[in-house]
Design an enzyme around this catalytic site. Sequence first.
Site, short mmCIF file in Angstrom:
data_model
loop_
_atom_site.label_atom_id
_atom_site.label_comp_id
_atom_site.label_asym_id
_atom_site.label_seq_id
_atom_site.Cartn_x
_atom_site.Cartn_y
_atom_site.Cartn_z
N HIS A 76 33.18 -93.38 -77.87
CA HIS A 76 32.48 -92.66 -78.93
C HIS A 76 31.46 -91.71 -78.30
O HIS A 76 30.61 -92.14 -77.52
CB HIS A 76 31.79 -93.67 -79.86
N HIS A 95 37.58 -97.20 -88.41
CA HIS A 95 36.32 -97.92 -88.27
C HIS A 95 36.18 -98.81 -89.49
O HIS A 95 36.06 -98.31 -90.62
CB HIS A 95 35.14 -96.95 -88.20
N ASP A 126 36.62 -93.85 -91.13
CA ASP A 126 35.55 -94.85 -91.22
C ASP A 126 35.45 -95.30 -92.69
O ASP A 126 35.17 -94.48 -93.57
CB ASP A 126 34.23 -94.23 -90.73
N HIS A 176 25.98 -99.03 -92.77
CA HIS A 176 27.05 -100.02 -92.64
C HIS A 176 26.55 -101.41 -93.03
O HIS A 176 25.40 -101.75 -92.75
CB HIS A 176 27.55 -100.08 -91.19
N HIS A 185 32.14 -94.63 -94.37
CA HIS A 185 31.91 -93.20 -94.59
C HIS A 185 32.76 -92.65 -95.72
O HIS A 185 32.26 -91.90 -96.56
CB HIS A 185 32.19 -92.40 -93.31
N ARG A 212 20.84 -91.32 -77.41
CA ARG A 212 19.62 -90.51 -77.43
C ARG A 212 19.56 -89.63 -76.18
O ARG A 212 19.37 -88.43 -76.25
CB ARG A 212 18.39 -91.38 -77.51
N ASP A 222 25.76 -93.57 -95.65
CA ASP A 222 26.13 -94.02 -94.30
C ASP A 222 25.23 -95.14 -93.78
O ASP A 222 24.53 -94.98 -92.78
CB ASP A 222 26.13 -92.83 -93.32
N TYR A 241 26.14 -89.63 -80.96
CA TYR A 241 26.13 -89.01 -82.29
C TYR A 241 25.08 -87.92 -82.42
O TYR A 241 24.98 -87.25 -83.43
CB TYR A 241 26.01 -90.06 -83.40
N GLU A 272 35.86 -87.93 -86.70
CA GLU A 272 35.55 -89.05 -87.58
C GLU A 272 35.29 -88.56 -89.00
O GLU A 272 34.58 -87.56 -89.20
CB GLU A 272 34.34 -89.83 -87.04
N HIS A 287 31.57 -87.30 -84.09
CA HIS A 287 31.15 -86.81 -85.40
C HIS A 287 31.26 -85.30 -85.36
O HIS A 287 30.65 -84.67 -84.49
CB HIS A 287 29.71 -87.24 -85.70
N GLU A 337 32.12 -101.76 -86.81
CA GLU A 337 30.80 -101.18 -86.45
C GLU A 337 29.77 -101.75 -87.41
O GLU A 337 28.96 -101.03 -87.98
CB GLU A 337 30.82 -99.66 -86.60
ZN ZN Z 1 28.36 -94.63 -89.91
FE FE Z 2 32.18 -94.94 -87.61
FE FE Z 3 30.72 -92.78 -85.55
#
Ligand code: ZN
Ligand code: FE
Ligand code: FE
Length: 276
Positions: free
Chosen positions: A67, A211, A176, A226, A179, A37, A224, A70, A142, A107, A256
């Site tokens: 990573h 992932h 992923d 998980h 994804h 964030r 999306d 995002y 990704e 991403h 993840e």
């Molecule tokens: Zn995801």
């Molecule tokens: Fe991922």
């Molecule tokens: Fe990711």
Amino acid sequence: MLHIGCHLSSSKGFLAMGRQALELGADTFQFFTRNPRGSRAKELDPADAAALAALLRERRFAPIIAHAPYTLNLCGAEEANRLFARETMADDLRRLEHIPGQYYNFHPGSHVGQGTEAGVAYIAQGLNTILRPDQSTTVLLETMAGKGSEVGGRFEELREIIDRVALDQKVGVCLDTCHVSDGGYDIIHDLDGVLTEFDRVIGLDRLKAVHLNDSKNPPGSRKDRHACIGEGCIGLEALTRIVRHPVLRKLPFCLETPNELPGYRREIELMRQAAK
Ligand code: ZN
Ligand code: FE
Ligand code: FE
């Protein structure tokens, strides 16, 4: 042996993550380079970074995955957003040189109504300003679920980005499993077909990491969300075929899944057994 780890919190520093991974039976891991964030990264402690780099070598870790937050969007509609994403990613890459030879996953972005073509162009432009010929980090695009206006839900979109990057040897792909399944690639019933398609469109030599996630939603849902291993729509059998597949089995796999540390420890052991 399977290379597998999970997403870890970076709040206690670099070396602490390496030790945590070892305690969980992992030989790779992933972490956010900064609060997803917020934007500010903690002051980097070079001694801590060097200590992790030494531990990774000593204990023969597979490459680890940093990573990007995002919330960054290289193809945002506002120029200020695009520039902010570039600056943050460039700063992350400078810092990662303290732990040489790892992966930086991000991403690709959301085109927010500008269209996939414009999104792809902005993302490639961004990478062309960020990548350095002397960097030791490989940047990973990704594969995305294709939720909303996400770019990267189709292999073709990733290919088009890579085609426009000058230093393309610094760019790879992280697949992923949640994804790609949500994006409509049938890794449950036709893993070979999906990998053949990946090879045809992008080239399997670009595939650097996986992932490993189950999905709360059926294939093609573009959601999306998980799920823990074996508790979602992909299932343990399909995920087992993934870690055992001859073209994937040497890659670093990173969980993840919605777990605390004990859950991650169990899933790492579960997949290590499944891979045998
Ligand atoms: Zn995801
Ligand atoms: Fe991922
Ligand atoms: Fe990711």
